[in-house]
Design a protein around this motif. Structure first.
Motif, PDB file in Angstrom:
ATOM      1  N   GLU A 114      75.113  61.147  10.780  1.00  0.00           N
ATOM      2  CA  GLU A 114      76.410  61.011  10.102  1.00  0.00           C
ATOM      3  C   GLU A 114      77.545  60.727  11.079  1.00  0.00           C
ATOM      4  O   GLU A 114      78.662  61.250  10.956  1.00  0.00           O
ATOM      5  N   GLY A 115      77.245  59.887  12.066  1.00  0.00           N
ATOM      6  CA  GLY A 115      78.263  59.425  12.985  1.00  0.00           C
ATOM      7  C   GLY A 115      78.554  60.350  14.151  1.00  0.00           C
ATOM      8  O   GLY A 115      79.327  60.005  15.043  1.00  0.00           O
ATOM      9  N   SER A 116      77.929  61.512  14.191  1.00  0.00           N
ATOM     10  CA  SER A 116      78.206  62.480  15.240  1.00  0.00           C
ATOM     11  C   SER A 116      77.309  62.243  16.455  1.00  0.00           C
ATOM     12  O   SER A 116      76.135  61.898  16.320  1.00  0.00           O
ATOM     13  N   MET A 117      77.883  62.483  17.639  1.00  0.00           N
ATOM     14  CA  MET A 117      77.107  62.427  18.879  1.00  0.00           C
ATOM     15  C   MET A 117      76.637  63.815  19.311  1.00  0.00           C
ATOM     16  O   MET A 117      76.079  63.977  20.396  1.00  0.00           O
ATOM     17  N   ASP A 118      76.836  64.804  18.474  1.00  0.00           N
ATOM     18  CA  ASP A 118      76.352  66.159  18.743  1.00  0.00           C
ATOM     19  C   ASP A 118      74.989  66.310  18.071  1.00  0.00           C
ATOM     20  O   ASP A 118      74.892  66.399  16.846  1.00  0.00           O
ATOM     21  N   PHE A 119      73.932  66.339  18.877  1.00  0.00           N
ATOM     22  CA  PHE A 119      72.573  66.386  18.351  1.00  0.00           C
ATOM     23  C   PHE A 119      71.929  67.766  18.486  1.00  0.00           C
ATOM     24  O   PHE A 119      70.707  67.892  18.354  1.00  0.00           O
ATOM     25  N   THR A 120      72.734  68.802  18.733  1.00  0.00           N
ATOM     26  CA  THR A 120      72.152  70.136  18.933  1.00  0.00           C
ATOM     27  C   THR A 120      71.461  70.664  17.686  1.00  0.00           C
ATOM     28  O   THR A 120      70.588  71.526  17.788  1.00  0.00           O
ATOM     29  N   GLY A 121      71.831  70.187  16.511  1.00  0.00           N
ATOM     30  CA  GLY A 121      71.186  70.651  15.291  1.00  0.00           C
ATOM     31  C   GLY A 121      69.998  69.813  14.852  1.00  0.00           C
ATOM     32  O   GLY A 121      69.412  70.069  13.790  1.00  0.00           O
ATOM     33  N   TRP A 122      69.597  68.853  15.669  1.00  0.00           N
ATOM     34  CA  TRP A 122      68.534  67.907  15.292  1.00  0.00           C
ATOM     35  C   TRP A 122      67.167  68.570  15.441  1.00  0.00           C
ATOM     36  O   TRP A 122      66.808  69.048  16.509  1.00  0.00           O
ATOM     37  N   LYS A 123      66.387  68.573  14.357  1.00  0.00           N
ATOM     38  CA  LYS A 123      65.028  69.130  14.374  1.00  0.00           C
ATOM     39  C   LYS A 123      63.965  68.040  14.244  1.00  0.00           C
ATOM     40  O   LYS A 123      62.814  68.238  14.642  1.00  0.00           O
ATOM     41  N   ALA A 124      64.325  66.929  13.646  1.00  0.00           N
ATOM     42  CA  ALA A 124      63.368  65.901  13.239  1.00  0.00           C
ATOM     43  C   ALA A 124      62.832  65.106  14.428  1.00  0.00           C
ATOM     44  O   ALA A 124      63.244  65.293  15.567  1.00  0.00           O
ATOM     45  N   ASN A 125      61.906  64.195  14.129  1.00  0.00           N
ATOM     46  CA  ASN A 125      61.507  63.231  15.148  1.00  0.00           C
ATOM     47  C   ASN A 125      62.566  62.137  15.206  1.00  0.00           C
ATOM     48  O   ASN A 125      63.596  62.202  14.520  1.00  0.00           O
ATOM     49  N   ILE A 126      62.357  61.109  15.986  1.00  0.00           N
ATOM     50  CA  ILE A 126      63.400  60.107  16.198  1.00  0.00           C
ATOM     51  C   ILE A 126      63.625  59.257  14.962  1.00  0.00           C
ATOM     52  O   ILE A 126      64.667  58.587  14.833  1.00  0.00           O
ATOM     53  N   ASN A 127      62.688  59.287  14.025  1.00  0.00           N
ATOM     54  CA  ASN A 127      62.860  58.573  12.760  1.00  0.00           C
ATOM     55  C   ASN A 127      63.614  59.390  11.724  1.00  0.00           C
ATOM     56  O   ASN A 127      63.807  58.919  10.596  1.00  0.00           O
ATOM     57  N   GLY A 128      64.011  60.615  12.074  1.00  0.00           N
ATOM     58  CA  GLY A 128      64.692  61.459  11.100  1.00  0.00           C
ATOM     59  C   GLY A 128      63.755  62.110  10.114  1.00  0.00           C
ATOM     60  O   GLY A 128      64.159  62.473   8.999  1.00  0.00           O
ATOM     61  N   VAL A 129      62.495  62.325  10.509  1.00  0.00           N
ATOM     62  CA  VAL A 129      61.495  62.988   9.656  1.00  0.00           C
ATOM     63  C   VAL A 129      61.137  64.328  10.287  1.00  0.00           C
ATOM     64  O   VAL A 129      60.828  64.405  11.483  1.00  0.00           O
ATOM     65  N   ASP A 130      61.183  65.368   9.491  1.00  0.00           N
ATOM     66  CA  ASP A 130      60.828  66.707   9.966  1.00  0.00           C
ATOM     67  C   ASP A 130      59.309  66.800  10.067  1.00  0.00           C
ATOM     68  O   ASP A 130      58.603  66.807   9.057  1.00  0.00           O
ATOM     69  N   LEU A 131      58.802  66.870  11.291  1.00  0.00           N
ATOM     70  CA  LEU A 131      57.351  66.829  11.510  1.00  0.00           C
ATOM     71  C   LEU A 131      56.637  68.031  10.913  1.00  0.00           C
ATOM     72  O   LEU A 131      55.441  67.946  10.601  1.00  0.00           O
ATOM     73  N   ASN A 132      57.320  69.139  10.748  1.00  0.00           N
ATOM     74  CA  ASN A 132      56.660  70.313  10.167  1.00  0.00           C
ATOM     75  C   ASN A 132      56.783  70.350   8.649  1.00  0.00           C
ATOM     76  O   ASN A 132      56.505  71.359   8.018  1.00  0.00           O
ATOM     77  N   ASN A 133      57.187  69.227   8.072  1.00  0.00           N
ATOM     78  CA  ASN A 133      57.108  69.019   6.620  1.00  0.00           C
ATOM     79  C   ASN A 133      56.256  67.797   6.296  1.00  0.00           C
ATOM     80  O   ASN A 133      56.426  67.190   5.242  1.00  0.00           O
ATOM     81  N   GLN A 134      55.326  67.476   7.172  1.00  0.00           N
ATOM     82  CA  GLN A 134      54.598  66.218   7.096  1.00  0.00           C
ATOM     83  C   GLN A 134      53.139  66.349   6.694  1.00  0.00           C
ATOM     84  O   GLN A 134      52.439  65.348   6.619  1.00  0.00           O
TER      85      GLN A 134
END
Length: 395
Positions: A234-254
């Motif tokens: 959402e336009g932010s350069m703060d990625f500290t809350g990022w859990k997903a892989n680089i595609n934006g998919v949560d690997l532990n919901n896969q």
């Protein structure tokens, strides 16, 4: 450390010479006949590194050996090109030095490069381990497996399914390093003999399932995907809350364990920093790699390292075996963490593992606070969870 075999040398002799279990020598030199080495063979000696010394006036090999509590023949083995007439002040002599300190530097922001560097060090010092590349992430980072031991019981552990939970990789690598030091040097951890574990357990560890995501959280976006991940974020350069892989998919919901339920109820319906399960189960290369690994190896138990909450989950839809409750009780006793049998969640690796194989599976939530947990919690997490790491191997 490598030595060059002489006529008549055997791995049995090297085992006595360096006080190393012969099985570790055999596993470090799998291409060799243990009792019939060829002159000139390069032999790996685990748990040692070569150190260069310069002779001082009055030095002799017997004196160096005595000062270092090593055999004179170990010095002769490492210095075959030297003759006695070469032994004078200033002469460079190679001496074996037992590895007693950690190779892994884990108390830092632990990205994929730090992992690669530490894997190289571990393989150099402990050549009996296997470092396997299971496949590649979206950004072509290698996904590594460490495999240790010769036993019939197969135990798997993994870390950093979620990007901002990268401290789990650092914790796992520290456990691996301490375990290897103890196995090689005849040591104990928490009064537990480790070499019998090596003989009876085949350990598989994937320390960083999501290297792309970890690097994003710690180092910012790769230029190749900068626009995409900033848009997802959402336009932010703060990625500290990022859990997903680089595609934006949560690997532990896969994973295909009632994935459809998670797909329906998860709020993100498109790529997001967290919780988006993808358009289909096992759509992401990292998830495919982890599913393939479990299917091929048929592990007897699995422990996934996550953060945070100081609790762990051990059941799934009553598919878990009775052994799981026993292990959960012991894990709780050893760690002080809360044991939770069931949570309203599906499609995780632990869920799928229990459903698919009917073997004990656990999701550990290390530490407590807001992800990413600070490195100031490293020592407390290490101490609290060490008992679980060990119990998963010996129980």
């Amino acid at each position: 450390m490598e030595v060059v075999a002489r006529n008549g040398d055997t791995l049995s002799y090297y085992s006595r010479l360096f006080m190393i279990p012969i099985q570790l020598l055999i596993d470090s030199n799998s291409a060799c006949n243990p009792e019939s080495l060829k002159k000139g063979d390069c032999i790996k000696i685990p748990g040692f590194e070569a150190e260069t010394l310069h002779l001082q006036d009055g030095d002799a090999l017997w004196k160096i050996a005595g000062n270092r509590n090593i055999s004179v023949d170990s010095l002769l083995l490492l210095n075959q090109a030297l003759s006695m007439k070469d032994m004078h002040a200033g002469t460079a002599v190679i001496a074996p030095k037992r590895v007693m300190q950690k190779s892994v530097d884990a108390r830092k922001k632990y990205d994929s490069q730090a992992l690669r560097n530490d894997l190289e060090k571990l393989k150099e010092h402990f050549p009996f381990i296997q470092i396997n590349i299971l496949g590649k992430s979206v950004l072509e980072n290698d996904i590594y497996e460490i495999r240790i031991g010769r036993g019939s019981r197969k135990v798997h552990m993994n870390g950093s399914f979620h990007a901002n939970e990268w401290i789990t990789s650092a914790i796992l690598m520290s456990y691996v390093n301490d375990y290897l030091l103890a196995v090689t040097n005849g040591g104990k951890i928490n009064n537990l003999e480790t070499f019998p574990i090596y003989q009876h357990v085949d350990i598989s560890i994937v320390p960083m399932v999501n290297p792309d995501g970890v690097d994003l959280v710690l180092n910012g976006p790769d230029e190749r995907v900068r626009d995409k991940v900033v848009r997802i974020n959402e336009g932010s350069m703060d990625f500290t809350g990022w859990k997903a892989n680089i595609n934006g998919v949560d690997l532990n919901n896969q994973f295909p364990a009632f994935w459809e339920i998670e797909k329906e109820r998860k709020e993100p319906k498109s790529p997001a920093p967290r919780d988006y399960p993808g358009e289909a189960p096992l759509s992401e290369p990292e998830a495919k790699i982890m599913a393939k690994l479990a299917e091929e190896r048929k592990f007897n138990r699995m422990i996934a390292f996550h953060t945070q909450g100081k609790e762990f989950y051990w059941g799934y839809e009553n598919f878990e075996p009775s052994e799981s409750a026993m292990l959960a009780n012991e894990f709780a006793r050893l760690s002080g963490y809360k044991a939770v049998q069931n949570v309203d969640s599906h499609a995780g690796y632990k869920d799928w593992f229990i459903q698919e194989f009917r073997q004990p599976g656990f999701t550990l939530e290390l530490g407590k606070g807001i992800n990413p947990l600070p490195l100031s919690q490293f020592d407390d997490i290490y101490k609290d969870v060490l008992g679980i790491f060990l119990a998963s191997l010996y129980l």
